[in-house]
Each structure stands twice: as structure tokens, then as C-alpha cells.
Design an enzyme around this catalytic site. Structure first.
Site, PDB file in Angstrom:
ATOM      1  N   GLY A  26      -1.321  -5.797 -11.946  1.00  0.00           N
ATOM      2  CA  GLY A  26      -0.882  -3.976 -12.117  1.00  0.00           C
ATOM      3  C   GLY A  26      -1.529  -4.302 -13.595  1.00  0.00           C
ATOM      4  O   GLY A  26      -0.910  -4.443 -14.680  1.00  0.00           O
TER       5      GLY A  26
ATOM      6  N   LYS B 253       1.915  -9.397  -0.566  1.00  0.00           N
ATOM      7  CA  LYS B 253       1.650  -8.540  -1.529  1.00  0.00           C
ATOM      8  C   LYS B 253       2.893  -7.659  -1.347  1.00  0.00           C
ATOM      9  O   LYS B 253       2.941  -6.986  -0.302  1.00  0.00           O
ATOM     10  CB  LYS B 253       0.384  -7.490  -0.902  1.00  0.00           C
ATOM     11  CG  LYS B 253      -0.153  -6.926  -2.195  1.00  0.00           C
ATOM     12  CD  LYS B 253      -0.506  -7.225  -3.539  1.00  0.00           C
ATOM     13  CE  LYS B 253      -1.079  -6.839  -4.316  1.00  0.00           C
ATOM     14  NZ  LYS B 253      -1.851  -5.473  -4.248  1.00  0.00           N
TER      15      LYS B 253
ATOM     16  N   CYS C 229       0.673  -1.198   0.302  1.00  0.00           N
ATOM     17  CA  CYS C 229      -0.150   0.201  -0.098  1.00  0.00           C
ATOM     18  C   CYS C 229       0.539   1.258  -0.284  1.00  0.00           C
ATOM     19  O   CYS C 229       1.728   1.134   0.926  1.00  0.00           O
ATOM     20  CB  CYS C 229      -0.701   0.239   1.416  1.00  0.00           C
ATOM     21  SG  CYS C 229      -2.119   1.713   1.258  1.00  0.00           S
TER      22      CYS C 229
ATOM     23  N   GLY D 184      -7.516  -5.962 -10.484  1.00  0.00           N
ATOM     24  CA  GLY D 184      -7.741  -4.979  -9.183  1.00  0.00           C
ATOM     25  C   GLY D 184      -9.053  -3.771 -10.433  1.00  0.00           C
ATOM     26  O   GLY D 184     -10.241  -4.415 -10.148  1.00  0.00           O
TER      27      GLY D 184
HETATM   28  C1  LIG Z   1      -9.336   1.842  -4.134  1.00  0.00           C
HETATM   29  C2  LIG Z   1      -8.107   0.716  -4.062  1.00  0.00           C
HETATM   30  C3  LIG Z   1      -7.799   0.315  -2.536  1.00  0.00           C
HETATM   31  C4  LIG Z   1      -6.368  -0.503  -2.879  1.00  0.00           C
HETATM   32  N1  LIG Z   1      -6.867  -1.853  -1.261  1.00  0.00           N
HETATM   33  C5  LIG Z   1      -5.553  -2.642  -1.541  1.00  0.00           C
HETATM   34  C6  LIG Z   1      -5.821  -3.255  -0.162  1.00  0.00           C
HETATM   35  O1  LIG Z   1      -6.260  -3.135   0.837  1.00  0.00           O
HETATM   36  N2  LIG Z   1      -4.612  -4.219   0.000  1.00  0.00           N
HETATM   37  C7  LIG Z   1      -3.906  -4.502  -1.462  1.00  0.00           C
HETATM   38  O2  LIG Z   1      -2.923  -5.789  -1.849  1.00  0.00           O
HETATM   39  N3  LIG Z   1      -3.946  -3.350  -2.299  1.00  0.00           N
HETATM   40  C8  LIG Z   1      -4.910  -3.041  -2.375  1.00  0.00           C
HETATM   41  N4  LIG Z   1      -4.856  -1.735  -3.669  1.00  0.00           N
HETATM   42  C9  LIG Z   1      -3.973  -2.306  -4.452  1.00  0.00           C
HETATM   43  C10 LIG Z   1      -4.201  -3.188  -6.303  1.00  0.00           C
HETATM   44  O3  LIG Z   1      -4.713  -4.296  -4.879  1.00  0.00           O
HETATM   45  C11 LIG Z   1      -3.395  -3.446  -6.339  1.00  0.00           C
HETATM   46  O4  LIG Z   1      -1.780  -4.015  -6.494  1.00  0.00           O
HETATM   47  C12 LIG Z   1      -3.310  -1.717  -8.299  1.00  0.00           C
HETATM   48  O5  LIG Z   1      -4.989  -2.005  -7.718  1.00  0.00           O
HETATM   49  C13 LIG Z   1      -3.135  -2.364  -9.394  1.00  0.00           C
HETATM   50  O6  LIG Z   1      -3.882  -3.460  -9.888  1.00  0.00           O
HETATM   51  P1  LIG Z   1      -4.280  -2.980 -10.639  1.00  0.00           P
HETATM   52  O7  LIG Z   1      -4.128  -1.808 -12.016  1.00  0.00           O
HETATM   53  O8  LIG Z   1      -5.151  -4.334 -11.103  1.00  0.00           O
HETATM   54  O9  LIG Z   1      -5.926  -1.840 -10.337  1.00  0.00           O
HETATM   55  C14 LIG Z   1      -6.053  -1.445  -3.450  1.00  0.00           C
HETATM   56  C15 LIG Z   1      -6.414  -0.264  -5.157  1.00  0.00           C
HETATM   57  C16 LIG Z   1      -7.196   1.498  -4.856  1.00  0.00           C
HETATM   58  C17 LIG Z   1      -7.157   1.675  -6.237  1.00  0.00           C
END
Ligand SMILES: Cc1cc2nc3c(=O)[nH]c(=O)nc-3n(C[C@H](O)[C@H](O)[C@H](O)COP(=O)(O)O)c2cc1C
Length: 265
Positions: A133, A71, A32, A156
Site C-alpha cells: 500500500g 491477499k 478486491c 502496485g
Molecule cells: C487497477 C488495479 C487493479 C488491481 N487488481 C488487483 C488484483 O487483481 N488482485 C489483487 O490482489 N489486487 C489488485 N489490486 C490491488 C493491488 O494489488 C494493491 O493491493 C493496491 O493497489 C495497493 O497497493 P499500491 O498502493 O502499491 O498500488 C489492484 C489495484 C489496482 C489499482
């Protein structure tokens, strides 16, 4: 259940409680980027001090019987791409799987995730690596797997306004029919109303109407971009579920964009 924290004793206690309540896996958040999390030296800040990160990991692994996973990002910044080292040390400490978001902490969500960089983590360990990602389509899922050599993909933000995305990508990879993808404007309206009603049931009406708004906003952005501002504002500010549902049905049942659901997934 994922835990974020900085103190080994707190993390171990959180893991013990979560596992006791039935968690199948405990995941530790070392990715995070938010200042309120890294300011407490948690999340991706743990990547700045791998000895401390390992202290947390060992405390959690030593406390619960269920698998512990981590993570992470590629590192804190471009000058400290230490995810391979963290992953290797985590594996030695008993971690069963790692998920890697292909950005550094200092990138937050800017630029493009570096899928090839995830290969360095994959090469450093023998436990499964999940690549993450910027994946939102079957083609992108195939590409991240190819470029990283990872064992699985995590998705995500592509779920905003399309919660069926992971299912439809998994189905495409298996050459199966996509489960649960609404195929018509009417089916999309039914899907969104069911999601809204589920949230009201889960959170209660007062909290549910507020919490559902971000999802309704994402559905509107994705499938009804042409909706007039007034109608959008009404849906996103109204406190009466029956009126929200009527407006959702009106907007989504006739949303032309809804006919492109499959390509949107
Ligand atoms: C609003 C938001 C909240 C997130 N909360 C978490 C979380 O609680 N734990 C975590 O490991 N990653 C969290 N992430 C990161 C996502 O797991 C992921 O690593 C990131 O969004 C990149 O993947 P994506 O491009 O598929 O979204 C969060 C991302 C966003 C945008």
C-alpha cells in the site's frame, strides 16, 4: 495465479486447472474492493464472513500441491479489522503466506495505507507477511518494513509508467545497481516502444493497440506531462502502430522529465 470467487468448488476447480497449467502458487483474492466483485461476495467481501473464507481456503489447499497464499485488506471497515484473525485461521488451514494491503475495503483507495496496522497481522502468524500500500520508493519500502515488521513489500500502482520500480527498489535495498532503468530520454523512448511492440505481439495488433493505451497514458503522465493535448490525443487514439511509435519517439526522446528517471522510480 490469483483466483477470485465465492464458491469453494469453483475455486478448487480453478486452482486445479491453474496448477495443472504450471502455476507455482495459487493466491486467493480477499482484498478486491470493486462492487462487481464484492457484489458476488468475492474479494474483500469474504472478510465479512471468515467461516466462508476458510471454507474456500480449505477447498483450495486440499486440492493443489503448490503453495496457497491469500491477499487481504485490514478488514471490511474500521469497525471490523479482522485481518489478524483471517491470517491466523488461514495459516492453520495451510496457507503459506499472506499479503496485506493496509486499507479497509470501505476505504477503497482513499486516505493513506496504514503500515503500522499491518504489524498486527505479522504478530498473529508465523508464515511470511507481505506488506502493501502506497509504496513507490526505496525510502517508503524501508518505512513500511520498519513499521509493519513484515517480511517483504508488494508494490502496485507505482509501476504505472515505471515498470522497473520494483526492480530498482529491490536493487537499492541490496545496494546494487538498478537493473533495466532507462537512464536517458533515448533509452526511455526505446523502453516504451519495446513495451508497446511486446503488447502488439502478445495481444495481436487490433487488441494490442487498445490495451497498450493505458500504459502509454501512464508513461505520458509520468515522463512527458508537458506534452501538448493534441499530440497526447493522437498517441492515445491512433490505430496505426507505425505512427504511434513515431510519435512516442518524438515525445519521449526529447522529454525533459525523462532525465529524472531515477528519482521518479
Ligand atoms: C487497477 C488495479 C487493479 C488491481 N487488481 C488487483 C488484483 O487483481 N488482485 C489483487 O490482489 N489486487 C489488485 N489490486 C490491488 C493491488 O494489488 C494493491 O493491493 C493496491 O493497489 C495497493 O497497493 P499500491 O498502493 O502499491 O498500488 C489492484 C489495484 C489496482 C489499482
Amino acid at each position: 495465479v490469483q483466483l477470485a470467487g465465492h464458491e469453494a468448488a469453483h475455486m478448487a476447480e480453478g486452482a486445479r486447472i491453474a496448477a495443472g497449467e504450471g502455476a507455482d502458487i495459487i493466491d486467493i483474492n480477499m482484498g478486491c474492493p470493486a462492487k462487481k466483485v464484492t457484489g458476488g461476495y468475492a474479494g474483500s467481501a469474504l472478510m465479512r464472513d471468515l467461516d466462508h473464507a476458510l471454507w474456500l481456503i480449505e477447498a483450495v489447499v486440499g486440492t493443489v500441491e503448490v503453495p496457497v497464499t491469500v491477499k487481504m485488506r485490514l478488514g471490511w471497515d474500521e469497525s471490523a479489522l479482522n485481518a489478524p484473525m483471517l491470517a491466523r485461521r488461514a495459516e492453520q488451514a495451510g496457507v503459506k503466506m499472506v499479503t496485506v494491503h493496509g486499507r479497509t475495503r470501505c476505504q477503497f483507495y482513499q486516505g493513506k495505507a496504514d503500515w503500522r496496522a499491518i504489524a498486527r497481522i505479522k504478530q498473529a502468524v508465523s508464515i511470511p507477511v507481505v506488506a502493501n500500500g502506497d509504496v513507490g520508493s526505496p525510502a517508503e519500502a524501508a518505512m513500511i518494513l520498519d513499521q509493519s515488521g513484515a517480511d517483504a513489500v508488494m508494490i502496485g500502482r507505482a509501476h504505472y509508467g515505471a515498470p522497473w520500480t520494483a526492480g530498482s527498489i529491490a536493487a537499492a535495498a541490496a545496494k546494487d545497481a538498478a537493473p533495466g532503468v532507462p537512464e536517458s530520454p533515448q533509452a526511455l523512448a526505446d523502453y516504451i516502444v519495446a513495451h508497446y511492440e511486446d503488447m502488439l505481439t502478445l495481444y495481436g495488433i487490433e487488441s494490442g493497440v487498445r490495451q497498450a493505451r493505458k500504459h502509454l497514458g501512464w508513461y505520458l503522465d509520468r515522463h512527458a506531462a508537458g506534452v501538448v493535448d493534441e499530440q497526447r490525443k493522437a498517441i492515445l487514439t491512433c490505430f496505426e502502430p507505425a505512427r504511434v511509435i513515431a510519435a512516442l519517439r518524438e515525445v519521449f526522446s526529447r522529454a525533459a522529465e525523462a532525465m529524472n528517471l531515477r528519482s521518479a522510480a
